[in-house]
Every structure is written in C-alpha cells, then in structure tokens.
Design a protein around this motif. Structure first.
Motif, mmCIF file in Angstrom:
data_model
loop_
_atom_site.group_PDB
_atom_site.id
_atom_site.type_symbol
_atom_site.label_atom_id
_atom_site.label_comp_id
_atom_site.label_asym_id
_atom_site.label_seq_id
_atom_site.Cartn_x
_atom_site.Cartn_y
_atom_site.Cartn_z
ATOM 1 N N GLY A 14 0.859 -1.183 0.000
ATOM 2 C CA GLY A 14 0.000 0.000 0.000
ATOM 3 C C GLY A 14 0.892 1.227 0.000
ATOM 4 O O GLY A 14 2.070 1.128 0.366
ATOM 5 N N ILE A 15 0.308 2.353 -0.360
ATOM 6 C CA ILE A 15 1.103 3.579 -0.455
ATOM 7 C C ILE A 15 1.738 3.933 0.892
ATOM 8 O O ILE A 15 2.777 4.571 0.963
ATOM 9 N N ALA A 16 1.100 3.475 2.007
ATOM 10 C CA ALA A 16 1.635 3.793 3.340
ATOM 11 C C ALA A 16 2.829 2.916 3.701
ATOM 12 O O ALA A 16 3.419 3.094 4.774
ATOM 13 N N ALA A 17 3.222 1.997 2.803
ATOM 14 C CA ALA A 17 4.299 1.056 3.150
ATOM 15 C C ALA A 17 5.596 1.779 3.526
ATOM 16 O O ALA A 17 6.371 1.278 4.342
ATOM 17 N N TYR A 18 5.795 2.957 2.939
ATOM 18 C CA TYR A 18 7.054 3.659 3.253
ATOM 19 C C TYR A 18 7.177 3.977 4.741
ATOM 20 O O TYR A 18 8.260 4.075 5.285
#
Ligand code: CTP
Length: 394
Positions: A14-18
């Motif tokens: 997901g984009i929040a993985a960072y």
C-alpha cells in the motif's frame, strides 16, 4: 520500551508502506529488533534492501527460497518473534488473514505463528468501510488479533476519512502495550503536567521553567499499563501521548477547575509546576509611566494538590511532586504532611532537570524513602507507573 523484543514486521502493498521503514527505526530506537517480511505488493512500494538495511538484518520475501528454508524455516521464523506486526495491513491482507489463506511467505507466517499479532490497517476509506472488511476485522479481533483503528484524514487517493495508517508513534505505543502487563486496566488516572501561566496584562505573564516532559512521560507510561488517563496540561510544546485525553489550561485556577471536572479518578499524579501566585490582571497593556515600574500585587493560587487530598471525592491514591533546590528529602517529608497526599516524588531541580531529558527522583511516603536510579524521564515514568499500579492494586 521494547528492550530485547523481537518484532516480525510484515510489510503489505500500500502507499503507506514507506512508513513501515520509519516504524523499523522507531522499534529499534525503543530497544527492540525488527525482521522485515515483504509481500509482493509491499515490494512495489519499498525494497527489501532498504527495509533490511534499516533493520540491520535480512529482509525475507519468498516462501520457496531454499536458502531461507535451510537457514530458518517459515515455522521458526514466525515463532522466533515475540510479536508479529502487519504494517500496512491492506484490505487484501486482512481478508487473507481472516480466511486463513497461506499463499505466500507473509500469510504463511501469519497462519503458522503462535505469537500475538497486531495489524495496522491502511486503505481507501470505502474499502475500510466495506461490509467485507468490517466482517474480516471483526473476525480477526474475535480471534485475538489486535487491529488498530486507522487514522482519519486526507488520503493519497484524494478522499477523506478513516483509512490512513496510524501515526508511527501510535503504532509504537500499541506494540509496547502488547508487552506491558495491563495492571491498570479499568482505572482512571488523572495527571497534571507543565507550568501554569499567570497573566499580568494581555501581553505578559508569570511562568516557570517546567517543560512538561516528565508529566507527559508519566501519562504515557500509565496509559501503557492500560489506564484511562486524563492529562490536564499547562502550556507546553509536546505532542499528546497516544490514547491519552488531554485538557489544555493556562492558569492555576483553570487547572484546579479541570482537575475537579475530571473526577472521579482512582489515582491522581500531580506533576504540574503550578504557579504559586497570580496577579490582579490589568485589562489593557501596562505602559511605562512617569511613576516608575509598576508594583505587582500577588495573590496566592489555590493549592490543587492539597485541595484534592481533602476532597470528598478524593482519589484512592494521590501523588504529589516536590521540585526542590536544597534539603530535598526534608522538604518532601514536610510537603507530604502539609498536602495530605500518599506519596511525594521529590527531585532536585538545582541542575538542568527542568527542561532536560533525565531525572533522579526519591519516592517519599509514610513507609519511608526509596530512591530510583538516575535515568531518562521515560524510564523514571515507567518505574513510577509500576509503583502506582502496585499501590493501587495493593
Ligand atoms: N501544587 C498544586 N497547586 C499549587 C502548588 C503546587 O497542586 N498551587 C502541587 C504540585 O503539582 C506538586 C506539589 O504541589 O505536586 C508540590 O509543588 P511545589 O511547587 O514543589 O510546592 P509548593 O507547594 O509550591 O511549595 P514551595 O513552592 O514552597 O516549595
């Protein structure tokens, strides 16, 4: 907070993985270790190299990687951990966990583990609200998986609502809570912290050097043991500890009213450096005049601690602080008697304790004096919270 704890960190796609990379850093800063496992989706957003480099360990990706199997089978990998954390937990991963699928390394580890699992969801607001996800989350929670509530706010997809990955600080708190014994579960504890500001006129005030750090650390430590914490805070520049209800005040009088409004409580820990005096406030800015500097008429402020100790709804345990520059123990003993509290936490503030990050405190009560080792304020807070739990639970 996480000293010696081993976290197996499953990074979903997901984009929040960072943010999982920041989580690795914070887990390590808190004394724990993190072993990253990336799903195929997770690898689209962060690389095993960056996760492994930050974790200073191998990042795992493939179920059928023979080297991995030879070095450590997937069963051992999931059991060598103290806790499995899924961050971000996508709608897909939550669905697979609920259904018991095991079609890659991450889901196989989740199915094979006998350790607690904590999931930090992040997804589009409609996906979070979809009946399928709602049912999956309910199923997982009923099985004992801790599924954090996502944050509410603007999302990468342009929509607004619940679905954002929880702030890293909240995830670290939730991880720490998994390891802390919930000895204060069901208790309400009131904490005061910070200085008070006593206005002289609309632009000036009397203040002191309290930073609020020790009080905030105590509120966080009590929360970690499961207490419901109300933090009545003077003006400070600190973030609210996760899960703590904060009431902002400025003056001693406002603090007294907020303390009263927060009752009943099982315990109160009064850390605030309450100003002893207030001033008859001028309605307009005092100007320099021919008559020389003005004389400030000081009036004594209410003693919040002493009032609470004699209150009809007095908490079972009332703890005060004594910031002293000399004869610390003697002054603390006198304050214990004068203020009618059960325990005084005394410290010597003649050095750089106020505003600093470390503290050395003495616990002064009717049963004697116990000195805690000099330590960071977080550690002093942890020990004090345990002491409070011990006293409350008899
Ligand atoms: N306190 C309070 N209300 C006040 C003053 C102090 O509740 N008006 C509380 C503080 O939060 C702390 C304790 O009383 O828990 C002791 O505070 P301290 O400033 O050390 O003591 P004082 O009573 O102000 O005594 P002194 O300034 O003479 O040392």
């Amino acid at each position: 907070m996480l000293q010696g704890k081993r976290i197996l960190l499953i990074i979903g796609g997901g984009i929040a993985a960072y943010k999982s990379l920041e989580l690795i850093r914070e887990i390590r800063r808190a004394g724990g270790s993190a072993t990253p496992v990336l799903t195929a989706g997770g690898r689209q957003f962060v690389t095993p190299l960056s996760a492994g480099a930050l974790a200073e360990t191998k990042a795992y990706t493939d179920l059928f990687d023979l080297t991995d199997e030879a070095e450590m089978g997937h069963i051992q990998l999931s059991r060598a951990a103290d806790l499995l954390v899924v961050c971000p937990a996508t709608a897909d991963l939550l669905a697979k966990m609920a259904a018991g699928l095991a079609d890659d390394l991450a889901t196989t580890l989740l199915l094979a583990t006998d350790k607690p699992v904590l999931a930090a969801p992040a997804m589009n607001v409609r996906m979070w609200g979809h009946a399928a996800t709602v049912a999956n989350v309910a199923t997982l929670r009923s099985r004992g998986v801790t599924v954090l509530e996502p944050d509410v706010g603007p999302m990468a997809c342009g929509e607004y609502g619940p679905g954002r990955l929880p702030e890293v600080a909240r995830m670290v708190e939730a991880i720490a809570a998994q390891f802390a014994e919930q000895t204060l579960q069901g208790r309400h504890i009131l904490v005061t912290a910070g200085p008070t500001h006593e206005p002289i006129d609309p632009v000036r005030y009397i203040a002191n050097r309290s930073s609020g750090k020790q009080g905030y650390a105590i509120a966080a430590a009590l929360r970690r043991l499961g207490a419901r914490v109300t933090l009545v805070s003077g003006p400070v520049d600190l973030p609210t500890p996760p899960g703590v209800t904060r009431v902002d005040v400025e003056t001693a009088k406002q603090m007294a009213a907020a303390v009263e409004a927060a009752l009943p409580a099982d315990a109160a820990v009064m850390v605030a450096a309450v100003a002893d005096w207030s001033v008859e406030t001028a309605g307009a800015k005092i100007k320099k005049g021919a008559g020389g500097p003005p004389t400030l008429e000081l009036r004594e402020n209410p003693d919040i601690l002493a009032t609470l100790s004699r209150h009809p709804r007095r908490p079972k345990l009332v703890v005060g602080f004594a910031a002293e520059t000399n004869d610390v123990i003697e002054h603390a003993k006198a304050k214990l008697a004068k203020k009618g509290c059960d325990l005084i936490v005394a410290n010597d503030v003649s050095g750089d304790v106020m505003g600093g990050d470390r503290n050395l405190v003495h616990l002064v009560s009717a049963s004697g004096v116990e000195t805690l080792p000099e330590a960071p304020k977080d550690e002093v807070a942890r020990q004090l919270a345990q002491h409070v739990a011990g006293l409350l639970n008899g």
